[in-house]
Motif scaffolding. Structure first.
Motif, short mmCIF file in Angstrom:
data_model
loop_
_atom_site.label_atom_id
_atom_site.label_comp_id
_atom_site.label_asym_id
_atom_site.label_seq_id
_atom_site.Cartn_x
_atom_site.Cartn_y
_atom_site.Cartn_z
N PHE A 192 77.52 -25.23 -60.48
CA PHE A 192 79.11 -24.50 -60.65
C PHE A 192 80.36 -25.14 -60.33
N ASP A 193 80.08 -26.08 -59.35
CA ASP A 193 81.36 -26.87 -59.19
C ASP A 193 81.94 -27.94 -60.21
N THR A 194 80.80 -28.53 -60.87
CA THR A 194 81.26 -29.40 -61.81
C THR A 194 80.74 -29.16 -63.35
N PHE A 195 80.14 -27.95 -63.60
CA PHE A 195 80.02 -27.46 -65.00
C PHE A 195 80.46 -26.07 -65.43
N ALA A 196 79.99 -25.23 -64.58
CA ALA A 196 80.47 -23.78 -64.82
C ALA A 196 79.67 -22.78 -63.97
#
Lengths: 331, 362
Positions: free
Chosen positions: B347-351
């Motif tokens: 969630f933090d780095t992609f979506a």
């Protein structure tokens, strides 16, 4: 060097693709027959069958399916064929052995009157293989059982599938034949539980693959025995174990053994002990394990963090080994 | 350095669980104290866990216990000068509705909270887990808070944001946009970012009735109207931790029949993997997971990764087999903490997507 590393990766990729083909094909039988006819299907991988006409020999087909305790399918999966077609005769010999009346089906008298012999071939070579087999029919090749060539391959659209299509012959189970005849796509997402579980079948995996799986098993062992603590560049966990214990861990964790839980007889143990010994010897040579006894049955595995990802680490380790072997052969 | 008045009535007469929130509300309003809350989950014996930190320089003592509330004193001696020590009190409140969910509460000053209590609680990972507030949920919580409490305006004073896929690594950036809630969240969405933390003022009839700090892990601080903030933010966060336990437990192979894992799916409401280039972006993002080994078994056109979490020995297979979903398959060990860590990292780095059960059917 890049090419050699690529070869290791391709070998491992082929190995996985073979497993996906085995799982995908068997599941078509299992689910379709249960869904439409409520027929019980037993699956087995690498089961040991005796040959009726040669009691000294036995075979261990990649695919085994028993339908309603009456009929079945025996099969071999070939994800790649050598360029030299003269080497293809080995596959023919293997399939002809399956044409002997095999003894060892998981029913009371171990014999069934009807079974199909299937050859699953990657779609990149399926047409060549079909032509080759057709050219050999009536010469050196004649099957008493129905013989079917099925091509498989990935089909990549919005979803990814493993697709099976009949290239030659007719499956005895009409429902499955009609399903696969023009192409049966099996959505990979529906089989992720099995795809994530089965990582070893009855063919020897590359050394790097074995070392990677053993590393994973050793991590599990450390957690199960409450010995695990955070791994970083400075920390290591020493685990005392034995060759036998590792064979059993790999079998329980990554082999097809859950397929055979209700019919475990005649099921050879995979991985083989020799496969594991090779891997442990390699760990010892790179300082990631040490022997505990002179008989080389027990050892200490040194679980540690690797600077690269674990799979790459073992592929690189094996690459160096192969390169050294090649250099030695020059002298 | 004792920053709290231990002789205060609050500590002498430690309230019951049902009075705790209203008593803290009074303290925040009458004594102008900032109340800090760290909601977390823990399945282990918390006293035994806390005692693990007792060392020559750090100690924790349980001073009092009353009906689900415990008062602890945390002391940290300076390594170089043993005459200097930092100590403070905090209350541990075991949430009555959610088994295994706790809130560490203090009204000690910021320094103790940021440099002692927060690292102390965080040091128990993976035995302790925090929640993870997605951008959409943070916005929803804030809007609900606004509606429920007749707040006329929410003014953001400070926000720490991270923009995804901008660089190889994302670094937090501090901004003081002085914008409304809608403007701030629209800006984050348009820039494919998320708020690591927000600090805002709630205004009712031109008067600031409270100032709130909230971060993605569910840590909340407020200087007034604690009860209002508790009901609107902390309580839902506790519920979310409880949901995490229910959703993520017994997923690993060791917990299930035939050693079959129970996968989880991150679902997106659009075809996030429609372009094959996105595979590379995703793999790069997952590979940035710290304290982990991420191996790529396949990257194109489908994705198959395996992850070993060096923090607690969990391992996973991760698949992308259609353009809208990521499937996470725990292997023999897949702890709740590790599952959360991987999902949060994605969630933090992609979506951010919706976490769902994998439907086991052919």
């Amino acid at each position: 060097m890049e090419n050699s590393l690529q070869k290791i990766k391709e070998f491992n990729d082929n190995y996985l693709n073979t497993i996906y083909a085995i799982v995908g094909f068997m599941n078509i039988y299992k689910y379709e027959l249960k869904k439409t006819k409520q027929i019980d299907v037993k699956l087995f991988q690498g089961r040991k069958f005796d040959m009726e006409n040669d009691i000294e020999k036995y075979v261990t087909p990649d695919i085994g399916i028993l339908i309603d305790e009456k009929s079945g399918v025996i099969g071999e999966v070939k994800n790649s064929f050598p360029k030299d077609k003269s080497l293809w005769t080995e596959t023919i010999k293997q399939l002809l052995q399956y044409d002997d009346n095999l003894i060892g089906w998981p029913i009371e008298n171990e014999i069934i009157p009807l079974y199909d012999i299937v050859l699953l071939v990657h779609d990149s070579r399926s047409r060549d293989v079909k032509d080759y087999f057709l050219s050999k029919f009536n010469e050196e090749l004649k099957f008493n059982h129905p013989f079917i060539i099925i091509e498989y391959g990935r089909s990549d659209e919005a979803k990814h599938f493993f697709k099976f299509r009949i290239e030659y012959g007719e499956l005895s189970e009409p429902l499955i034949h009609s399903k696969i005849y023009s192409g049966c796509p099996v959505p990979m997402e529906k089989l992720v539980v099995e795809y994530s579980k089965f990582k070893i079948y009855d063919s020897k995996p590359h050394l790097s693959w074995r070392m990677w799986l053993i590393y994973l098993c050793m991590t599990d062992k450390a957690t199960e025995e409450n010995l695990y603590h955070k791994l970083n560049k400075k920390t290591k966990i020493e685990l005392e174990t034995s060759i036998e214990a590792v064979v059993e861990l790999l079998r329980k964790t990554y082999s097809f053994h859950s397929f055979h839980k209700n019919h475990p007889e005649r099921q050879p143990q995979f991985p083989k002990k020799d496969w594991v010994i090779e891997a442990i010897l390699k760990y010892v040579s790179i300082g990631e394990a040490r022997w505990k006894d002179e008989a080389h049955e027990e050892f200490v595995f040194i679980l540690q963090q690797h600077s690269k990802d674990v799979k790459d680490h073992y592929e690189d380790t094996c690459l160096i080994d192969e390169r050294n072997a090649n250099q030695m052969s020059l002298f | 350095m004792n920053l709290i008045d231990f002789n205060s009535d609050f500590f002498l007469n430690l309230p019951d669980a049902n009075q705790l929130i209203s008593r803290l509300d009074s303290i925040s309003n009458s004594e102008n104290k900032t109340i800090s809350a760290i909601p977390f989950g823990c399945e282990s014996d918390i006293d035994r866990l806390f005692k693990r930190v007792n060392s020559s320089i750090r100690s924790i003592i349980k001073e009092k216990e009353k009906n689900g509330i415990s008062l602890y004193k945390l002391t940290h001696e300076n390594k170089k000068d043993k005459n200097i020590e930092l100590s403070g009190y905090f209350i541990l409140y075991c949430h009555p509705d959610y088994h295994n969910v706790y809130i560490a509460l203090t009204y000690e000053e910021s320094y103790f909270f940021n440099h002692e209590l927060k690292p102390f609680i965080k040091s128990f990972y993976p035995e302790i887990i925090f929640t993870f507030i997605k951008s959409k949920n943070l916005k929803d919580l804030s809007e609900q808070f606004k509606l429920r409490n007749e707040i006329s305006e929410i003014k953001i004073n400070r926000a720490s944001h991270i923009l995804r896929k901008q660089d190889v690594r994302s670094f937090p950036a501090l901004t003081w946009p002085n914008t409304t809630l809608d403007e701030a969240f629209n800006w984050a969405t348009e820039n494919n970012g998320w708020f690591k933390s927000l600090k805002f003022e709630a205004i009712r009839f031109n008067r600031t009735i409270t100032s709130i700090f909230i971060d993605r892990q569910g840590i909340v601080r407020t200087n007034r109207n604690f009860e209002m903030v508790y009901n609107s933010f902390i309580k839902p966060i506790c519920k979310s931790i409880d949901s995490n336990y229910k959703q993520f437990s017994n997923r690993d192979r060791r917990s299930n029949r035939d050693l079959d894992a129970k996968p989880l799916v991150i679902e997106y409401d659009f075809e996030i993997f429609k372009n094959i280039e996105e595979n590379k972006v995703f793999i790069n993002a997952v590979s940035l997971l710290d304290n982990a080994s991420v191996s790529q078994l396949h990257g194109n056109p489908y994705i198959h990764l395996t992850i070993i979490d060096y923090l607690d020995g969990s391992s996973f297979d991760l698949w992308v087999l259609n353009s809208k979903e990521i499937i996470l398959v725990p292997q023999m060990r897949g702890t709740i903490a590790s599952i959360k860590r991987i999902l949060n990292h994605i969630f933090d780095t992609f979506a951010e997507g919706e976490i769902k059960d994998y439907e086991l059917s052919y």
